[in-house]
Write a protein that holds these residues in place. Structure first.
Motif, PDB file in Angstrom:
ATOM      1  N   LEU A 172     -44.447 -11.246  57.974  1.00  0.00           N
ATOM      2  CA  LEU A 172     -44.438 -10.397  56.794  1.00  0.00           C
ATOM      3  C   LEU A 172     -45.240  -9.130  57.048  1.00  0.00           C
ATOM      4  CD1 LEU A 172     -45.044 -12.758  53.735  1.00  0.00           C
ATOM      5  CD2 LEU A 172     -42.937 -11.546  54.332  1.00  0.00           C
ATOM      6  N   PRO A 173     -44.847  -8.007  56.480  1.00  0.00           N
ATOM      7  CA  PRO A 173     -45.700  -6.821  56.537  1.00  0.00           C
ATOM      8  C   PRO A 173     -47.070  -7.127  55.933  1.00  0.00           C
ATOM      9  CG  PRO A 173     -43.516  -6.245  55.720  1.00  0.00           C
ATOM     10  CD  PRO A 173     -43.567  -7.731  55.781  1.00  0.00           C
ATOM     11  N   MET A 193     -36.111  -5.101  52.354  1.00  0.00           N
ATOM     12  CA  MET A 193     -37.467  -4.554  52.314  1.00  0.00           C
ATOM     13  C   MET A 193     -37.478  -3.075  51.939  1.00  0.00           C
ATOM     14  SD  MET A 193     -39.242  -7.189  53.070  1.00  0.00           S
ATOM     15  CE  MET A 193     -40.864  -6.485  53.279  1.00  0.00           C
ATOM     16  N   ARG A 194     -36.294  -2.438  51.952  1.00  0.00           N
ATOM     17  CA  ARG A 194     -36.167  -0.986  51.725  1.00  0.00           C
ATOM     18  C   ARG A 194     -36.979  -0.216  52.757  1.00  0.00           C
ATOM     19  NH1 ARG A 194     -36.285  -0.845  45.049  1.00  0.00           N
ATOM     20  NH2 ARG A 194     -34.315  -1.983  44.797  1.00  0.00           N
ATOM     21  N   THR A 195     -36.845  -0.668  53.993  1.00  0.00           N
ATOM     22  CA  THR A 195     -37.419   0.035  55.142  1.00  0.00           C
ATOM     23  C   THR A 195     -36.336   0.948  55.718  1.00  0.00           C
ATOM     24  OG1 THR A 195     -38.928  -1.784  55.666  1.00  0.00           O
ATOM     25  CG2 THR A 195     -38.398  -0.262  57.456  1.00  0.00           C
ATOM     26  N   VAL A 213     -51.108   5.673  51.837  1.00  0.00           N
ATOM     27  CA  VAL A 213     -50.586   5.358  53.169  1.00  0.00           C
ATOM     28  C   VAL A 213     -49.187   4.766  53.037  1.00  0.00           C
ATOM     29  CG1 VAL A 213     -50.879   3.917  55.219  1.00  0.00           C
ATOM     30  CG2 VAL A 213     -52.865   5.001  54.153  1.00  0.00           C
ATOM     31  N   PRO A 214     -48.197   5.310  53.697  1.00  0.00           N
ATOM     32  CA  PRO A 214     -46.859   4.712  53.647  1.00  0.00           C
ATOM     33  C   PRO A 214     -46.881   3.339  54.313  1.00  0.00           C
ATOM     34  CG  PRO A 214     -46.789   6.969  54.512  1.00  0.00           C
ATOM     35  CD  PRO A 214     -48.233   6.551  54.501  1.00  0.00           C
ATOM     36  N   ALA A 215     -46.524   2.311  53.536  1.00  0.00           N
ATOM     37  CA  ALA A 215     -46.532   0.955  54.088  1.00  0.00           C
ATOM     38  C   ALA A 215     -45.251   0.635  54.839  1.00  0.00           C
ATOM     39  CB  ALA A 215     -46.743  -0.065  52.970  1.00  0.00           C
ATOM     40  N   GLY A 216     -44.205   1.448  54.639  1.00  0.00           N
ATOM     41  CA  GLY A 216     -42.952   1.219  55.349  1.00  0.00           C
ATOM     42  C   GLY A 216     -41.997   0.300  54.622  1.00  0.00           C
ATOM     43  N   ASP A 251     -42.196   3.171  60.533  1.00  0.00           N
ATOM     44  CA  ASP A 251     -43.338   2.295  60.787  1.00  0.00           C
ATOM     45  C   ASP A 251     -43.632   1.428  59.576  1.00  0.00           C
ATOM     46  OD1 ASP A 251     -43.727   3.218  63.336  1.00  0.00           O
ATOM     47  OD2 ASP A 251     -45.243   4.710  62.770  1.00  0.00           O
ATOM     48  N   VAL A 252     -43.887   0.166  59.835  1.00  0.00           N
ATOM     49  CA  VAL A 252     -44.297  -0.781  58.796  1.00  0.00           C
ATOM     50  C   VAL A 252     -45.714  -1.253  59.120  1.00  0.00           C
ATOM     51  CG1 VAL A 252     -43.858  -3.036  57.759  1.00  0.00           C
ATOM     52  CG2 VAL A 252     -41.949  -1.531  58.311  1.00  0.00           C
ATOM     53  N   LYS A 253     -46.602  -1.181  58.138  1.00  0.00           N
ATOM     54  CA  LYS A 253     -47.961  -1.674  58.332  1.00  0.00           C
ATOM     55  C   LYS A 253     -47.913  -3.190  58.462  1.00  0.00           C
ATOM     56  CE  LYS A 253     -50.428   2.086  58.267  1.00  0.00           C
ATOM     57  NZ  LYS A 253     -51.270   2.487  59.415  1.00  0.00           N
ATOM     58  N   LEU A 254     -48.302  -3.679  59.620  1.00  0.00           N
ATOM     59  CA  LEU A 254     -48.141  -5.100  59.902  1.00  0.00           C
ATOM     60  C   LEU A 254     -49.443  -5.874  59.741  1.00  0.00           C
ATOM     61  CD1 LEU A 254     -46.016  -7.153  60.790  1.00  0.00           C
ATOM     62  CD2 LEU A 254     -46.664  -6.701  63.154  1.00  0.00           C
ATOM     63  N   ASP A 255     -50.550  -5.289  60.151  1.00  0.00           N
ATOM     64  CA  ASP A 255     -51.830  -6.002  60.151  1.00  0.00           C
ATOM     65  C   ASP A 255     -52.772  -5.521  59.050  1.00  0.00           C
ATOM     66  OD1 ASP A 255     -51.218  -7.511  62.532  1.00  0.00           O
ATOM     67  OD2 ASP A 255     -51.467  -5.635  63.633  1.00  0.00           O
ATOM     68  N   GLY A 256     -52.228  -4.943  58.001  1.00  0.00           N
ATOM     69  CA  GLY A 256     -53.049  -4.418  56.925  1.00  0.00           C
ATOM     70  C   GLY A 256     -52.811  -2.931  56.746  1.00  0.00           C
ATOM     71  N   VAL A 257     -53.015  -2.464  55.514  1.00  0.00           N
ATOM     72  CA  VAL A 257     -52.753  -1.060  55.223  1.00  0.00           C
ATOM     73  C   VAL A 257     -53.645  -0.150  56.048  1.00  0.00           C
ATOM     74  CG1 VAL A 257     -52.635   0.653  53.375  1.00  0.00           C
ATOM     75  CG2 VAL A 257     -52.112  -1.725  52.881  1.00  0.00           C
ATOM     76  N   ASP A 258     -54.861  -0.599  56.319  1.00  0.00           N
ATOM     77  CA  ASP A 258     -55.837   0.250  57.006  1.00  0.00           C
ATOM     78  C   ASP A 258     -55.788   0.106  58.515  1.00  0.00           C
ATOM     79  OD1 ASP A 258     -56.655  -2.360  56.901  1.00  0.00           O
ATOM     80  OD2 ASP A 258     -58.761  -1.906  56.589  1.00  0.00           O
ATOM     81  N   ALA A 259     -54.945  -0.783  59.036  1.00  0.00           N
ATOM     82  CA  ALA A 259     -54.901  -1.029  60.480  1.00  0.00           C
ATOM     83  C   ALA A 259     -53.952  -0.033  61.159  1.00  0.00           C
ATOM     84  CB  ALA A 259     -54.443  -2.457  60.766  1.00  0.00           C
ATOM     85  N   VAL A 260     -54.189   0.176  62.438  1.00  0.00           N
ATOM     86  CA  VAL A 260     -53.305   1.020  63.230  1.00  0.00           C
ATOM     87  C   VAL A 260     -51.950   0.331  63.341  1.00  0.00           C
ATOM     88  CG1 VAL A 260     -52.944   2.050  65.499  1.00  0.00           C
ATOM     89  CG2 VAL A 260     -55.248   1.979  64.505  1.00  0.00           C
ATOM     90  N   THR A 261     -50.903   1.076  63.132  1.00  0.00           N
ATOM     91  CA  THR A 261     -49.557   0.510  63.226  1.00  0.00           C
ATOM     92  C   THR A 261     -49.272   0.118  64.672  1.00  0.00           C
ATOM     93  OG1 THR A 261     -48.803   1.923  61.433  1.00  0.00           O
ATOM     94  CG2 THR A 261     -47.110   0.917  62.812  1.00  0.00           C
TER      95      THR A 261
END
Length: 880
Positions: free
Chosen positions: A575-576, A615-617, A523-526, A678-688
């Motif tokens: 933080l992401p 962050m290299r976003t 999953v791209p974390a962003g 998109d940056v995963k904010l609430d966890g890798v598995d959470a909906v962005t």
């Protein structure tokens, strides 16, 4: 209690058996002498008197045996004899005993370890008075998502809710403890004065808050945790009345909490809720849903259902009364225990189910070993039966031997469990109620019961085989005897099929978790988590205006970025992967304003200008922030790709306008100047979520994360960065230093821990299944030695024998795999909520697991198959 006294009396007599026998002999001798004296006085001769007395007294040996039976010694004697004999038999077969004990120890040890975890987290009584009457409550958004309770709504709940004896509230934050040689960051919890009474907690020292302490404008008081008191003040009782400076405000210590008191997580300090509420803080705004939650104690007769219905009525009334802020706002009511451990409950029960399968596999393996052992003992069992031993006695003997094996396996299993507890504690780090796991009576009782059940499960199989075949088969010297009968062969095949099926279920569970972790890794974390070091600081307590705060934050970023080894540094509010710190509704300049209950919300994240670079976003469109985006400059923002796609799917979002807050708020309109990935904010598995980035210098906030990207080791950079920031403000602590890789690991910790355990259990099950399959096929080859010899004598080729033996093993494995597939569909449902981008019947996982099990089965079958091809026909034809 009479039966207890009788049992104690019998046990005492059993311990003093020799004395009892001597007393019994003496008493019978006296009775005989008295009767002999009576007969002698009637005129009989001495010999006739002695004979008559003995005849009337009865058989001395029979009387002695009946006396022993009356005291229950026969049962004890038989049991002791069985135990001695069983121990002797196990000593005679050290290899068999060692394999059986180790197999059982793995199953019992794994069950004991996981049950220790279950008992620690789920079953251990909560340290509160009548915890089953406690309910946890929060407000909810229109879509059902939970959010904090606004302070005014909480006060309304307290006034209007009639289902509760007491209703308390709390929220958690951190604070700078200054005025000491080394400033520290401490955890601080604001609580309403009722909360500790709701929980039924009594102070260890001093007092708790009263209503006078919990009002706006009241003096600031503190109640400190027992651990904080012990570690920071040396458990000095004179601490009461002392002052502490938190965020520049003076607090007075008035009480000490009891040992090990904890509410969701360890907290250092507690203060009353209302004194922290000011008209400038925003807490009096009903639309400000700070991190406030409520806990209520039900009145006698009230239930979860009645309390939920009442809260629904209250929130509906508040929605009508305050439509501007409470539209679509509901309440979520949960049992306190469910709120505390609900997130891990199903996973722990699933793990306990997995180790139960492992124990069943171990029991089946030992049962197979016992059936093989019975073949060796067929002559012994036949002779004992011929000498008068009943079938029940022989079955009891086999069960006693099974019990001895189970006891040894249980003892070794307990050692394995205790040795594995540190590993479990590490894997479960961060789980609710997780601390140091100590040996406990419930765990030992569980192991004791488990050992007995295991003994019965695998001990009954050879006993049932004996009961079915009887002694007539055992007397045969040339045919199939006790362990070689049709029932025995079918039983062993059935056990083997069950082992394979259960192993496949465990392997499927482990495979699904491995697939989940693989999917998460894709999953791209962003952002790029490598070489990123984070730490947090807060300027709380300092009277900065916006200009001063902006200047201070700029200096922190500039100084940190100049540290040798630091490539770049940035500041961010959130933080992401760590969760949003600031969620808010918003409206769009070119879209109709929806009704209040349907207003969209986004995570608003103030960041410094070089945040995306650090962050290299990637910036997908438009520009990033610059140093010119400061106070007084036009208000701008950067949105994420999800927000651009949702609201402007076929348009260019650059130049569109966004306003944070409710429509009537006077917050400024912000122009969209860029779109970030998109940056995963609430966890890798959470909906962005929808994300809106704000220029930090236009929206300065006092609590920040400092993020630095390094080209050195993070440990080498940490101290210089901290020293640099302290050079600006010496009494401002920097706390919670973490690498972003650690943040990532924490976000998937639950899944990773469960994967490690399931893979370990599945691996053990796979090995046991392979051993079981090898044992069954090897035993079958031994049983069919004569048949194989005849086949080879009649012209059968070695390839034919190899095909026949492997075919038998493959058939058993295939049946087990087929049954296991059916079972895995049901078992995988318990893991459904822990899977990510993986279905419970994932074809790749099922195919890989089946192939792995088939390969292992083939390898286990190959050795006895090759051995069968090397049988000498002449030797085989003479085989009995």
């Amino acid at each position: 209690m009479d039966w207890l006294r009788e049992l104690a009396r019998r046990l005492r007599m059993l311990v003093h058996r020799d004395q009892f026998d001597a007393d019994l002999e003496e008493e019978m001798r006296l009775h005989l002498e008295l009767r002999q004296q009576e007969q002698f006085q009637s005129g009989m001769t001495a010999d006739d008197a002695r004979a008559t007395a003995r005849r009337r007294f009865g058989n001395v040996t029979s009387l002695r045996e009946r006396s022993h039976m009356a005291w229950g010694w026969e049962w004890f004697e038989n049991l002791a004899q069985d135990l001695r004999y069983g121990a002797r038999m196990l000593r005679k077969s050290p290899g068999f005993t060692a394999v059986a004990v180790l197999t059982l120890a793995l199953g019992i040890g794994a069950n004991t370890a996981i049950f220790s975890l279950v008992q620690q987290i789920l079953l251990r009584p909560l340290p509160y008075a009548q915890p089953d009457r406690l309910l946890h409550m929060r407000e909810s958004e229109s879509d059902g998502r939970p959010m904090g309770v606004s302070y005014p709504s909480f006060l309304d709940w307290q006034k209007q809710a009639k289902s509760f004896e007491l209703l308390g509230g709390f929220r958690t934050m951190t604070a700078n403890w200054t005025g000491i040689p080394e400033p520290q960051r401490v955890t601080l919890r604001h609580v309403s004065w009722e909360l500790l009474g709701v929980l039924g907690v009594r102070p260890a020292l001093g007092r708790f808050f009263v209503s006078e302490d919990d009002r706006m404008g009241a003096p600031f008081h503190l109640v400190i945790s027992h651990e904080f008191w012990t570690q920071r003040f040396g458990a000095n009782p004179t601490v009461l009345g002392r002052s502490m400076t938190l965020n520049g405000q003076t607090y007075t210590i008035i009480g000490i909490l009891p040992t090990n008191f904890e509410l969701f997580q360890p907290i250092d300090l507690y203060t009353a809720l209302s004194p922290s509420v000011t008209r400038d803080s925003g807490d009096l705004d009903r639309g400000n849903h700070s991190d406030l939650a409520a806990i209520g104690r039900l009145k006698p007769g009230a239930t979860l259902e009645s309390a939920t219905a009442e809260m629904k009525t209250i929130t509906a009334a508040l929605e009508k009364q305050y439509p501007g802020t409470n539209s679509g706002v509901g309440a979520i009511v949960l049992p306190f225990r469910e709120k505390l451990v609900g997130g891990v409950k199903s996973l722990l029960w699933s793990l306990l189910g997995a180790v139960s399968f492992l124990l069943l596999i171990a029991c089946m393996n030992v049962a197979n070993l016992l059936l093989s052992q019975a073949l060796v003992r067929q002559r012994e069992l036949a002779i004992r039966g011929a000498l008068g031993a009943s079938r029940g006695r022989l079955i009891r003997q086999l069960l006693v031997e099974s019990l001895l094996l189970a006891i040894c396996g249980g003892a070794v299993g307990v050692l394995i469990a205790w040795a594995s507890l540190p590993v479990l504690e590490k894997l479960a780090e961060g789980a609710p109620r997780m601390g140091h796991i100590e040996p406990s009576l419930p765990v030992l009782a569980f192991t004791f019961v488990l050992t007995g059940v295991a003994a019965i499960i695998f001990g009954l199989v050879p006993g049932l085989d004996l009961a079915r075949s009887g002694f007539s088969e055992a007397f045969k010297q040339g045919g199939r005897a006790v362990a070689g009968g049709t029932f025995s062969l079918k039983a062993r095949a059935g056990l083997l099929i069950s082992e394979v099926a259960l192993s496949l279920v465990l392997l499927v569970g482990a495979g699904l978790m491995i697939r989940t972790l693989y999917a998460l890794s894709r999953v791209p974390a962003g952002f790029d988590a490598r070489n990123l070091l984070t730490m947090q600081f807060s300027a709380g307590g300092r009277q900065f205006n916006d200009e001063q705060l902006s200047a201070f934050l700029s200096a922190v970023q500039e100084k940190a970025g100049a540290v040798p080894g630091v490539e770049s540094a940035a500041l961010t509010l959130s933080l992401p992967l760590d969760g949003s710190q600031w969620g808010s509704v918003f409206i769009l300049g070119d879209k109709p304003v929806p009704e209040r209950a349907k207003l969209p919300s986004a995570a608003f994240i103030p960041v410094t200008a070089n945040y995306f670079h650090t962050m290299r976003t990637r910036l997908l469109h438009g520009r990033s922030f610059t140093d010119t985006d400061r106070l007084g400059a036009p208000h701008v923002c950067v949105i994420n790709e999800t927000m651009a796609r949702q609201f402007w799917p076929n348009e260019d979002p650059i130049g569109k306008r966004v306003k944070q807050g409710w429509p009537e708020w006077k917050t400024p309109w912000r122009e969209v100047v860029g779109v970030a990935e998109d940056v995963k904010l609430d966890g890798v598995d959470a909906v962005t979520p929808l994300e809106v980035y704000l220029p930090m210098m236009q929206q300065p906030v006092g609590t920040q994360f400092l993020v630095v990207r390094t080209n050195l080791s993070q440990t080498a950079v940490l101290k210089p960065v901290q020293d640099t920031v302290h050079s600006l403000v010496p009494d401002m602590p920097l706390f919670q230093p973490r690498s972003m890789e650690k943040v990532y690991e924490e976000s998937i910790a639950t899944r990773k821990s469960s994967q490690v355990l399931l893979v370990a259990f599945a691996s053990i099950a796979l090995v046991l299944a392979a051993i079981g399959l090898y044992g069954v096929i090897a035993h079958g080859v031994r049983q069919r030695t004569q048949e194989i010899g005849i086949r080879m004598a009649l012209g059968a080729q070695r390839a034919d024998i190899l095909k026949m033996v492997i075919g038998n093993g493959a058939l058993l494995a295939a049946i087990g795999i087929g049954i296991g597939l059916l079972g895995s569909f049901a078992a995988a449902l318990s893991l459904r909520r822990f899977l990510f981008s993986t279905s419970t019947n994932d074809p790749l996982t099922l195919a890989a697991v089946c192939a792995l099990l088939a390969v292992v089965a083939l390898a286990a079958t190959l050795i006895p198959a090759v051995r069968a091809t090397r049988i000498d026909p002449q030797v085989a034809l003479r085989h009995e």
